[in-house]
Design a protein around this motif. Sequence first.
Motif, PDB file in Angstrom:
ATOM      1  N   THR A  12       1.001  -1.106  -0.063  1.00 20.67           N
ATOM      2  CA  THR A  12      -0.014  -0.016   0.072  1.00 20.67           C
ATOM      3  C   THR A  12       0.979   1.221  -0.008  1.00 20.67           C
ATOM      4  O   THR A  12       1.935   1.383   0.710  1.00 20.67           O
ATOM      5  CB  THR A  12      -0.797   0.073   1.199  1.00 20.67           C
ATOM      6  N   ASN A  13       0.562   2.233  -0.815  1.00 21.53           N
ATOM      7  CA  ASN A  13       1.400   3.330  -1.167  1.00 21.53           C
ATOM      8  C   ASN A  13       2.771   3.214  -1.732  1.00 21.53           C
ATOM      9  O   ASN A  13       3.534   4.105  -1.592  1.00 21.53           O
ATOM     10  CB  ASN A  13       1.658   4.202   0.303  1.00 21.53           C
ATOM     11  N   SER A  60      -8.319   4.591  -4.490  1.00 20.56           N
ATOM     12  CA  SER A  60      -7.553   5.792  -4.436  1.00 20.56           C
ATOM     13  C   SER A  60      -6.262   5.774  -3.777  1.00 20.56           C
ATOM     14  O   SER A  60      -5.411   6.750  -3.813  1.00 20.56           O
ATOM     15  CB  SER A  60      -8.225   6.655  -3.708  1.00 20.56           C
ATOM     16  N   SER A  61      -5.827   4.501  -3.305  1.00 25.19           N
ATOM     17  CA  SER A  61      -4.274   4.276  -2.750  1.00 25.19           C
ATOM     18  C   SER A  61      -3.775   3.300  -3.752  1.00 25.19           C
ATOM     19  O   SER A  61      -4.240   2.374  -4.428  1.00 25.19           O
ATOM     20  CB  SER A  61      -4.481   3.643  -1.184  1.00 25.19           C
ATOM     21  N   SER A  62      -2.297   3.850  -3.882  1.00 25.53           N
ATOM     22  CA  SER A  62      -1.580   2.895  -4.692  1.00 25.53           C
ATOM     23  C   SER A  62      -1.141   1.753  -4.163  1.00 25.53           C
ATOM     24  O   SER A  62      -0.872   1.822  -3.017  1.00 25.53           O
ATOM     25  CB  SER A  62      -0.310   3.980  -5.174  1.00 25.53           C
ATOM     26  N   THR A  63      -1.003   0.697  -5.109  1.00 24.71           N
ATOM     27  CA  THR A  63      -0.371  -0.560  -4.803  1.00 24.71           C
ATOM     28  C   THR A  63       0.433  -1.097  -5.729  1.00 24.71           C
ATOM     29  O   THR A  63      -0.094  -1.152  -6.827  1.00 24.71           O
ATOM     30  CB  THR A  63      -1.654  -1.795  -4.369  1.00 24.71           C
TER      31      THR A  63
END
Length: 240
Positions: A12-13, A60-63
């Motif tokens: 995540t992120n 909406s969060s980058s993985t």
Amino acid sequence: EYVLNGTKQWITNGGDAEIYTVIAITDKSKGPRGASAFVIEKGTPGFTFGKKENKLGIRSSSTRELIFDNCRIPKDNLIGKQGMGFIAAMKTLDKSRVGVGAQGVGVAQGAFDAATSFAKTRIQFGAPVISFQAIQHMLADMATHIEAARALVYAAAKFIDTGAKDVSKESAMAKLFATDVAMKVTVDAVQVMGGSGYMKEYPVEKMMRDAKILQIYEGTNQIQRNVIGQALIKETANKK
């Protein structure tokens, strides 16, 4: 210095965060005791990222995948002592799992609020659908489960704040129950709203997609049951 090689998926992120905590094996012969924790900064030579994953929910969060190719880091980047990485990771999960439980409560509450509001204004057969007993029973179960989940999450958080040495069971219970509630409540919210709930014009289909990951990350809910079961075995043994 240490030289890191390998990959870690589902971060995540990943790619957005500037600082990463990485658990890496520094002594294969020691099993879990051979894992160590490091701080690694974005931009360190040999440290790159994979593609941004196209996810079902929490979009909406980058993985991304973390990729280490002969990534050299100084000894000063070691967190604590060598071989303590696994213990550090487990202690971190004991705290973070309650936070995931809180996410579950929030998602469930949001879906419940949206479904209730819709049921008050949606007219069928000349009456708002909230007047139908079948809908009332669904909403009653949703509300009850949410309050139970909220109470368990609060209790676990309060227990952690006491400074108790072992909070694994309480943390796992909060995460397990609250995220299962989130999944059920969001699915039921879509059902209460019928075809409208399935449409992207309304928020509950997104909440349903977002809820699923809560049962998976920070340890799947099957793992939480393992943690709880092992804790119960220890408690039973201590009572003899």
